[in-house]
Design a protein around this motif. Structure first.
Motif, mmCIF file in Angstrom:
data_model
loop_
_atom_site.group_PDB
_atom_site.id
_atom_site.type_symbol
_atom_site.label_atom_id
_atom_site.label_comp_id
_atom_site.label_asym_id
_atom_site.label_seq_id
_atom_site.Cartn_x
_atom_site.Cartn_y
_atom_site.Cartn_z
ATOM 1 N N ASP A 54 -15.370 -1.808 34.170
ATOM 2 C CA ASP A 54 -16.469 -0.624 34.044
ATOM 3 C C ASP A 54 -17.784 -0.862 34.010
ATOM 4 N N HIS A 56 -21.899 -0.372 32.284
ATOM 5 C CA HIS A 56 -23.227 -0.066 32.771
ATOM 6 C C HIS A 56 -24.155 -0.315 32.023
ATOM 7 N N HIS A 89 -21.127 4.850 27.032
ATOM 8 C CA HIS A 89 -20.020 3.492 27.385
ATOM 9 C C HIS A 89 -20.144 2.569 27.585
ATOM 10 N N ASP A 121 -23.464 6.361 39.442
ATOM 11 C CA ASP A 121 -21.682 6.191 38.859
ATOM 12 C C ASP A 121 -20.903 5.698 40.008
HETATM 13 ZN ZN ZN Z 1 -18.484 4.479 33.771
#
Ligand code: ZN
Ligand code: VGL
Length: 210
Positions: A54, A56, A89, A121
């Motif tokens: 993940d 971001h 996060h 997302d």
């Molecule tokens: Zn995420």
């Protein structure tokens, strides 16, 4: 313990085993760190290993902090549908975005980063949350003649579940190794995810019965 090699054409897909999803992290999943040893043991049985991360930007639209006055874990309407707003996060380059320090990563064939577009997302390792934008993983696995994807990681009810359902949709045989996953369980999301996966043809095993 049974340690037989998995068949050729099977891939271990390790979802988001990152600091922020482990105790002490920004979006900690209870017991998230407990899966690391189990996953590492499993890795030796697979010829093909893929990690997801993940990843971001700091102003990602899935972060509650990005939306004035919004509470973490509330739901907003995005162009592509409903989106849970998470605590910030897995920001690119941060400690929280790094893999758990004990996770074996050197032998992975591929690391798929996802969620790097501010406006959208991506729970799934295959498609972003608009269900159209692809990460390229489906094509990668198909070109490598992978037919069976075994999923482990975090979190069972979000990134593992979305990845499993997309993998089924793409025509892969899919197995989730439940003892190598942990869930967030936001308002019953874990039970719902398990039901949906079962209904869509996802197989369940443990790292021992696999
Ligand atoms: Zn995420
Ligand atoms: C995840 C929420 C937000 C996951 C990622 O890895 O399950 N969940 N971003």
């Amino acid at each position: 313990m049974q340690m037989t090699a998995m068949a050729e054409g099977t891939c271990l897909l390790m979802i988001d085993i990152q600091n922020d999803f482990c105790p002490g992290g920004a979006l900690a999943v209870a017991g998230g760190d407990e899966i690391v040893a189990v996953v590492n043991r499993l890795q030796g049985r697979f010829a093909t290993r893929v990690l997801t991360q993940d990843w971001h930007p700091a102003d990602h639209s899935s972060f509650a902090e990005t939306h004035e006055g919004a509470a973490p874990f509330s739901i907003v309407q995005m162009a592509y549908g409903e989106q849970v707003l998470w605590p910030r996060h897995c920001v690119q380059g941060s400690h929280g975005a790094r893999f758990h320090a004990d996770l074996v990563t050197d032998t992975a064939d591929l690391i798929v980063r996802k969620g790097f577009r501010s406006a959208i997302d991506s729970y799934s390792a295959f498609f972003e949350n608009d269900k159209k934008t692809t990460t390229g993983l489906g094509g990668y696995l198909r070109e490598r003649e992978i037919g069976h994807v075994v999923l482990v990681g975090l979190a069972t009810d979000f990134c593992v579940c979305y990845s499993a359902l997309d993998a089924v949709g793409l025509g892969f045989k899919v197995t989730v190794a439940t003892d190598a996953c942990r869930g967030i369980d936001l308002d019953g999301s874990l039970g719902a995810a398990m039901e949906t996966m079962a209904a869509q043809g996802v197989n369940f095993a443990t790292s021992e019965t696999l």
